[in-house]
Design an enzyme around this catalytic site. Structure first.
Site, mmCIF file in Angstrom:
data_model
loop_
_atom_site.group_PDB
_atom_site.id
_atom_site.type_symbol
_atom_site.label_atom_id
_atom_site.label_comp_id
_atom_site.label_asym_id
_atom_site.label_seq_id
_atom_site.Cartn_x
_atom_site.Cartn_y
_atom_site.Cartn_z
ATOM 1 N N GLU A 1 15.667 32.693 11.667
ATOM 2 C CA GLU A 1 16.674 32.479 10.631
ATOM 3 C C GLU A 1 17.739 33.579 10.612
ATOM 4 O OE1 GLU A 1 15.260 31.377 6.802
ATOM 5 O OE2 GLU A 1 14.683 29.404 7.567
ATOM 6 N N CYS B 1 8.080 19.842 7.366
ATOM 7 C CA CYS B 1 7.698 21.245 7.146
ATOM 8 C C CYS B 1 6.184 21.308 7.248
ATOM 9 C CB CYS B 1 8.170 21.696 5.763
ATOM 10 S SG CYS B 1 7.595 23.330 5.254
ATOM 11 N N ASP C 1 12.631 19.999 4.062
ATOM 12 C CA ASP C 1 12.059 21.218 4.642
ATOM 13 C C ASP C 1 12.333 22.368 3.682
ATOM 14 O OD1 ASP C 1 10.771 22.686 6.870
ATOM 15 O OD2 ASP C 1 12.686 23.724 6.945
ATOM 16 N N SER C 2 11.525 23.410 3.789
ATOM 17 C CA SER C 2 11.728 24.583 2.954
ATOM 18 C C SER C 2 13.027 25.308 3.306
ATOM 19 C CB SER C 2 10.548 25.544 3.095
ATOM 20 O OG SER C 2 10.401 25.948 4.454
ATOM 21 N N CYS D 1 5.308 24.865 13.675
ATOM 22 C CA CYS D 1 6.344 25.254 12.715
ATOM 23 C C CYS D 1 7.661 24.764 13.282
ATOM 24 C CB CYS D 1 6.381 26.768 12.514
ATOM 25 S SG CYS D 1 7.751 27.335 11.470
ATOM 26 N N HIS E 1 10.581 25.831 13.044
ATOM 27 C CA HIS E 1 11.502 26.856 13.531
ATOM 28 C C HIS E 1 11.242 27.206 14.994
ATOM 29 C CE1 HIS E 1 12.270 27.536 9.273
ATOM 30 N NE2 HIS E 1 13.235 28.381 9.576
#
Length: 278
Positions: free
Chosen positions: A156, A71, A8-9, A190, A192
């Protein structure tokens, strides 16, 4: 060891990794988060492809026979080029898979009205990858998209847990729901976004499904391995989980535990090591 590689990024892919590890606990895994160059969402196709391919090659050097791009942005902007071009001439038994196709294969089954919304990064939305893939499996499904560029930094930074975050969450939900009164399913495109799932549901009518990808991808991977025993037999089984980040390990570990729902201890890998792949 020949572990399954998960890329993942940043740290969002840990929500997918968590579901995979829960459903397929016996295998060995290596997770790589390219945190020093995250987020990928607003970068160009060329840059995302370059970064993703560098990380994939590093995971291949760790003897991973199978790599999951956990991702959406990398899956949307880099996976096809990697599969069709970059891997030519490499070991033909190696595989790189993404999260978009397995999601597209089933997402239509969640909707009664056959109208869904896709929430993702600007890069994922602009690529129209979900529109293209879903059309293959559910040609009559109406799909609406909404980019949510503030949600990744919100997660984040940990700000999503504060009261003021509701304004930014509701703003994008209003923009997607106004596109059609018949949307009854929202896909969190996504990795996240599952951390925002409870807040997202709080701003939606009770009849709207909110679908995260983790369990979908995990089930698809289990099916894939069953259908490809020659690959499945290569993967080592001692239940190990290794975590790597291209940024500060202390910061990664602190945030990663929220995504993985368990303590995480990572090791550092410098992006300068990727240069030797070229």
């Amino acid at each position: 060891m020949q572990p399954i590689g998960i890329f993942d990024s940043g740290i969002g892919g840990l929500t997918v990794f968590r579901s995979i590890a829960e459903q397929l606990p016996g295998y060995d895994y290596i997770y790589l988060g390219d945190n020093s160059r995250a987020p990928y969402g607003n970068r160009s196709f060329k840059t995302i492809h370059q970064y993703t391919w560098e990380c994939v090659q590093w995971l291949f050097k760790q003897d991973c026979p199978l790599i999951i791009l956990a991702c959406n942005t990398a899956s949307a902007k880099a996976l096809r080029t990697i599969q069709q071009k970059d891997m030519q001439g490499l070991d033909p038994s190696k595989r790189v898979l993404g999260v978009i196709r397995p999601t597209a294969e089933v997402i239509g089954d969640y909707s009664a009205t056959k109208e869904i919304g896709v929430l993702g990064t600007s890069g994922t939305v602009q690529s129209e990858s979900y529109l293209i893939e879903i059309q293959k499996f559910f040609p009559k499904l109406k799909v609406y998209q909404q980019a949510c560029p503030l949600w990744v930094p919100l997660v984040e930074s940990g700000e999503y847990e504060k009261p003021g975050s509701d304004f930014f969450i509701k703003e994008y939900l209003d923009q997607i729901m106004v596109q059609s009164a018949d949307i009854d399913t929202l896909l969190l495109a996504c990795t996240h976004y599952p951390l925002l799932q409870d807040q997202i549901k709080a701003h939606l009518p009770a009849n709207v499904n909110v679908v995260a990808q983790g369990d979908i991808v995990a089930k698809s991977l289990a099916d894939y391995l069953q259908r490809h025993p020659e690959l499945e037999q290569k993967i080592s089984r001692s239940g190990t989980r290794e975590f790597y980040t291209t940024d500060d390990t202390t910061d990664f570990d602190r945030h990663a535990s929220r995504f993985f729902a368990a303590p995480v201890t990572s090791s550092f890998v410098s992006v300068t090591e990727f240069s030797c792949n070229k």
